[in-house]
Design a protein around this motif. Sequence first.
Motif, PDB file in Angstrom:
ATOM      1  N   GLY A 192       7.382   2.233   2.526  1.00 43.22           N
ATOM      2  CA  GLY A 192       7.165   2.618   1.119  1.00 43.22           C
ATOM      3  C   GLY A 192       8.541   2.956   0.380  1.00 43.22           C
ATOM      4  O   GLY A 192       8.706   3.526  -0.842  1.00 43.22           O
ATOM      5  N   ARG A 233       5.892   4.816   7.763  1.00 42.64           N
ATOM      6  CA  ARG A 233       5.193   4.775   6.624  1.00 42.64           C
ATOM      7  C   ARG A 233       6.289   4.865   5.357  1.00 42.64           C
ATOM      8  O   ARG A 233       6.200   4.449   4.541  1.00 42.64           O
ATOM      9  N   PHE A 292       2.537  10.077  -5.057  1.00 44.48           N
ATOM     10  CA  PHE A 292       3.341   9.634  -3.826  1.00 44.48           C
ATOM     11  C   PHE A 292       4.504  10.402  -3.527  1.00 44.48           C
ATOM     12  O   PHE A 292       5.041  11.111  -4.370  1.00 44.48           O
ATOM     13  N   CYS A 339      -1.198   5.876   3.956  1.00 46.80           N
ATOM     14  CA  CYS A 339      -0.609   5.707   2.391  1.00 46.80           C
ATOM     15  C   CYS A 339      -1.809   5.586   1.621  1.00 46.80           C
ATOM     16  O   CYS A 339      -1.557   5.653   0.392  1.00 46.80           O
ATOM     17  N   ARG A 369       0.869  -1.277  -0.085  1.00 53.12           N
ATOM     18  CA  ARG A 369      -0.018   0.039  -0.003  1.00 53.12           C
ATOM     19  C   ARG A 369       0.909   1.427   0.066  1.00 53.12           C
ATOM     20  O   ARG A 369       0.424   2.189  -0.718  1.00 53.12           O
ATOM     21  N   CYS A 370       1.808   1.225   0.641  1.00 57.28           N
ATOM     22  CA  CYS A 370       2.899   2.641   0.589  1.00 57.28           C
ATOM     23  C   CYS A 370       3.722   2.670  -0.232  1.00 57.28           C
ATOM     24  O   CYS A 370       4.333   3.836  -0.371  1.00 57.28           O
ATOM     25  N   SER A 377      -2.240   8.585  -0.694  1.00 53.88           N
ATOM     26  CA  SER A 377      -1.434   8.775  -1.817  1.00 53.88           C
ATOM     27  C   SER A 377      -1.978   7.876  -2.927  1.00 53.88           C
ATOM     28  O   SER A 377      -1.940   8.465  -4.022  1.00 53.88           O
TER      29      SER A 377
END
Length: 228
Positions: free
Chosen positions: A152, A148, A133, A124, A9-10, A127
């Motif tokens: 990511g 986070r 992002f 996240c 997800r990140c 974004s």
Amino acid sequence: AFVISAKKRCRAPTPSKIAMSSKSRSKINKPMVEYYVHGRGNGHFSRSVAIIDRLNQDGVDVRMFTGRADTWMGLNDADEVIDKKDGVEKRRGSTTAISVTSMTPEISYFKTLSLLVERIMGDCKVSHLTGRFPDLVVSDGDFPGMLRAWLGSIPIISISHGQTFAESVMPKWIDQIPNGRQAWMHQKALNKRAAYFSNWQIGTNFVIMDTERDSAVVTKSPIRSEVK
């Protein structure tokens, strides 16, 4: 399982998989910084406001995660504006303030763990929803923001006044104070947590101090003219 899910997800997907509006697409080449602000104390917030304003002046867009989003929005205009200086137009970056819950020492272990998961997945998700992002994450005392960034694979700067204890070389005169070394080491351990996963560390102080590692700096904070 959580780490695997959070990394998916990140992390930014490939450009071909990012769904974005025409407005977002027009901004894709502009730098984006996510700025996380710890909600306890006025120092974190006031410092962040000053730094974010400078980032906007340089054309950088900022996504601000703070417990004082309403305060920020009440004092600032989130829309982009044009700065005119010496007859040259320069577009400022814009800032979006998002309200989040900060982690504080008094909450229980299970509440902390639950809040950490909610914050990471929720932050996240922003974004993904916006199609943008961050190129860089800045955390002013906010641990979920750093985690986070790590999940990511995003470079991160940790900044706070507490980083003075975490990163600087302890002055020799501290040993002349009763329990001075013990107090210093306690603050060092406490604030070291706020820099986990960070690539660079910035401590703010009223004097410049030597640091223990090359990635860190302790710098003198500017004093506003009205308080000099």
